[in-house]
Design a protein around this motif. Structure first.
Motif, PDB file in Angstrom:
ATOM      1  N   TRP A 159       0.796  -1.224   0.000  1.00 40.77           N
ATOM      2  CA  TRP A 159       0.000   0.000   0.000  1.00 40.77           C
ATOM      3  C   TRP A 159       0.831   1.276   0.000  1.00 40.77           C
ATOM      4  CZ3 TRP A 159      -0.101   3.730   3.709  1.00 40.77           C
ATOM      5  CH2 TRP A 159       0.382   3.410   4.962  1.00 40.77           C
ATOM      6  N   PRO A 160       1.992   1.384   0.644  1.00 42.42           N
ATOM      7  CA  PRO A 160       2.730   2.664   0.573  1.00 42.42           C
ATOM      8  C   PRO A 160       3.170   3.007  -0.852  1.00 42.42           C
ATOM      9  CG  PRO A 160       3.561   1.353   2.392  1.00 42.42           C
ATOM     10  CD  PRO A 160       2.651   0.479   1.601  1.00 42.42           C
ATOM     11  N   ARG A 161       3.617   1.997  -1.590  1.00 41.21           N
ATOM     12  CA  ARG A 161       4.040   2.219  -2.975  1.00 41.21           C
ATOM     13  C   ARG A 161       2.852   2.627  -3.845  1.00 41.21           C
ATOM     14  NH1 ARG A 161       4.543  -1.955  -7.069  1.00 41.21           N
ATOM     15  NH2 ARG A 161       3.972  -3.345  -5.372  1.00 41.21           N
ATOM     16  N   GLN A 162       1.711   1.996  -3.630  1.00 42.13           N
ATOM     17  CA  GLN A 162       0.529   2.312  -4.420  1.00 42.13           C
ATOM     18  C   GLN A 162      -0.020   3.692  -4.069  1.00 42.13           C
ATOM     19  OE1 GLN A 162      -1.867  -1.112  -3.564  1.00 42.13           O
ATOM     20  NE2 GLN A 162      -0.993  -2.287  -5.255  1.00 42.13           N
ATOM     21  N   VAL A 163       0.040   4.074  -2.799  1.00 38.95           N
ATOM     22  CA  VAL A 163      -0.404   5.413  -2.389  1.00 38.95           C
ATOM     23  C   VAL A 163       0.503   6.474  -3.018  1.00 38.95           C
ATOM     24  CG1 VAL A 163      -0.586   6.975  -0.399  1.00 38.95           C
ATOM     25  CG2 VAL A 163      -1.581   4.697  -0.297  1.00 38.95           C
ATOM     26  N   PHE A 164       1.803   6.212  -3.024  1.00 39.79           N
ATOM     27  CA  PHE A 164       2.736   7.133  -3.672  1.00 39.79           C
ATOM     28  C   PHE A 164       2.387   7.287  -5.154  1.00 39.79           C
ATOM     29  CE2 PHE A 164       6.633   7.843  -6.105  1.00 39.79           C
ATOM     30  CZ  PHE A 164       7.008   9.076  -5.579  1.00 39.79           C
ATOM     31  N   GLY A 165       2.073   6.185  -5.818  1.00 40.31           N
ATOM     32  CA  GLY A 165       1.673   6.238  -7.229  1.00 40.31           C
ATOM     33  C   GLY A 165       0.406   7.041  -7.433  1.00 40.31           C
ATOM     34  N   ASP A 166      -0.564   6.875  -6.531  1.00 43.17           N
ATOM     35  CA  ASP A 166      -1.811   7.640  -6.643  1.00 43.17           C
ATOM     36  C   ASP A 166      -1.557   9.137  -6.489  1.00 43.17           C
ATOM     37  OD1 ASP A 166      -3.415   5.396  -7.056  1.00 43.17           O
ATOM     38  OD2 ASP A 166      -3.653   5.060  -4.901  1.00 43.17           O
ATOM     39  N   PHE A 167      -0.705   9.499  -5.521  1.00 41.28           N
ATOM     40  CA  PHE A 167      -0.392  10.917  -5.348  1.00 41.28           C
ATOM     41  C   PHE A 167       0.408  11.462  -6.529  1.00 41.28           C
ATOM     42  CE2 PHE A 167      -1.197  10.413  -0.664  1.00 41.28           C
ATOM     43  CZ  PHE A 167      -2.245  11.313  -0.627  1.00 41.28           C
ATOM     44  N   ALA A 168       1.270  10.642  -7.117  1.00 41.34           N
ATOM     45  CA  ALA A 168       2.025  11.077  -8.296  1.00 41.34           C
ATOM     46  C   ALA A 168       1.087  11.331  -9.477  1.00 41.34           C
ATOM     47  CB  ALA A 168       3.085  10.041  -8.664  1.00 41.34           C
ATOM     48  N   LEU A 169       0.097  10.471  -9.654  1.00 35.70           N
ATOM     49  CA  LEU A 169      -0.878  10.687 -10.733  1.00 35.70           C
ATOM     50  C   LEU A 169      -1.711  11.942 -10.477  1.00 35.70           C
ATOM     51  CD1 LEU A 169      -2.029   7.030 -11.393  1.00 35.70           C
ATOM     52  CD2 LEU A 169      -0.760   8.504 -12.955  1.00 35.70           C
ATOM     53  N   ALA A 170      -2.110  12.153  -9.224  1.00 33.95           N
ATOM     54  CA  ALA A 170      -2.857  13.369  -8.897  1.00 33.95           C
ATOM     55  C   ALA A 170      -2.001  14.605  -9.155  1.00 33.95           C
ATOM     56  CB  ALA A 170      -3.317  13.330  -7.436  1.00 33.95           C
ATOM     57  N   LEU A 171      -0.726  14.519  -8.819  1.00 33.43           N
ATOM     58  CA  LEU A 171       0.185  15.643  -9.040  1.00 33.43           C
ATOM     59  C   LEU A 171       0.346  15.939 -10.527  1.00 33.43           C
ATOM     60  CD1 LEU A 171       2.011  17.660  -7.577  1.00 33.43           C
ATOM     61  CD2 LEU A 171       3.874  16.005  -7.825  1.00 33.43           C
ATOM     62  N   SER A 172       0.323  14.912 -11.362  1.00 30.15           N
ATOM     63  CA  SER A 172       0.427  15.153 -12.803  1.00 30.15           C
ATOM     64  C   SER A 172      -0.768  15.959 -13.307  1.00 30.15           C
ATOM     65  CB  SER A 172       0.554  13.829 -13.563  1.00 30.15           C
ATOM     66  OG  SER A 172      -0.657  13.113 -13.542  1.00 30.15           O
ATOM     67  N   TRP A 173      -1.957  15.692 -12.765  1.00 33.01           N
ATOM     68  CA  TRP A 173      -3.137  16.470 -13.158  1.00 33.01           C
ATOM     69  C   TRP A 173      -3.043  17.898 -12.609  1.00 33.01           C
ATOM     70  CZ3 TRP A 173      -6.108  15.187 -16.991  1.00 33.01           C
ATOM     71  CH2 TRP A 173      -6.259  13.855 -17.324  1.00 33.01           C
TER      72      TRP A 173
END
Length: 125
Positions: free
Chosen positions: A98-112
């Motif tokens: 889950w920490p890696r996946q949460v980081f990925g979710d925040f990275a995708l949000a940051l791209s938007w």
């Protein structure tokens, strides 16, 4: 002697979660395997639908609609990250992912968010 065929979803599970977790995610009974396969199929269908939607939105010339869409995507990615923090870490087999996946979710949000900043800069320059 023939090698046993390894299914593609199993390879994806091994790549994403490791061998031990992948074996657990395959399910122990045929019913579990059917449920997991159905879930994977619906996930693939959902990803295809999201990709098609993004492709269609890419051709829209209205900047306000694109801004609205980007804000919705930011909200969606942050919601998924919160869901992963509260519920994903409770799953024993996936607890370390889950920490890696949460980081990925925040990275995708940051791209938007970067898209929104770029659009705002173009609008007011």
């Amino acid at each position: 002697m023939e090698k046993e065929a390894i299914s593609m979803p199993f390879k994806v599970y091994v790549f994403g979660h490791g061998l031990e977790t992948a074996i657990k995610l395959q399910g122990s009974t045929p019913h579990d395997q059917l449920l997991i396969g159905t879930s994977d199929s619906f996930s693939g269908l959902l990803l295809f639908a999201i990709g098609s939607l993004l492709f269609m939105v890419g051709f829209v010339q209205d900047r306000e609609f694109q801004s609205f869409f980007a804000k919705g995507c930011v909200l969606l990615h942050i919601s998924v990250a919160v869901w992963r923090v509260y519920f994903g870490m409770k799953l024993e087999d996936l607890a370390f992912d889950w920490p890696r996946q949460v980081f990925g979710d925040f990275a995708l949000a940051l791209s938007w968010v970067f898209f929104l900043v770029y659009s705002w800069r173009e609008k007011y320059d």
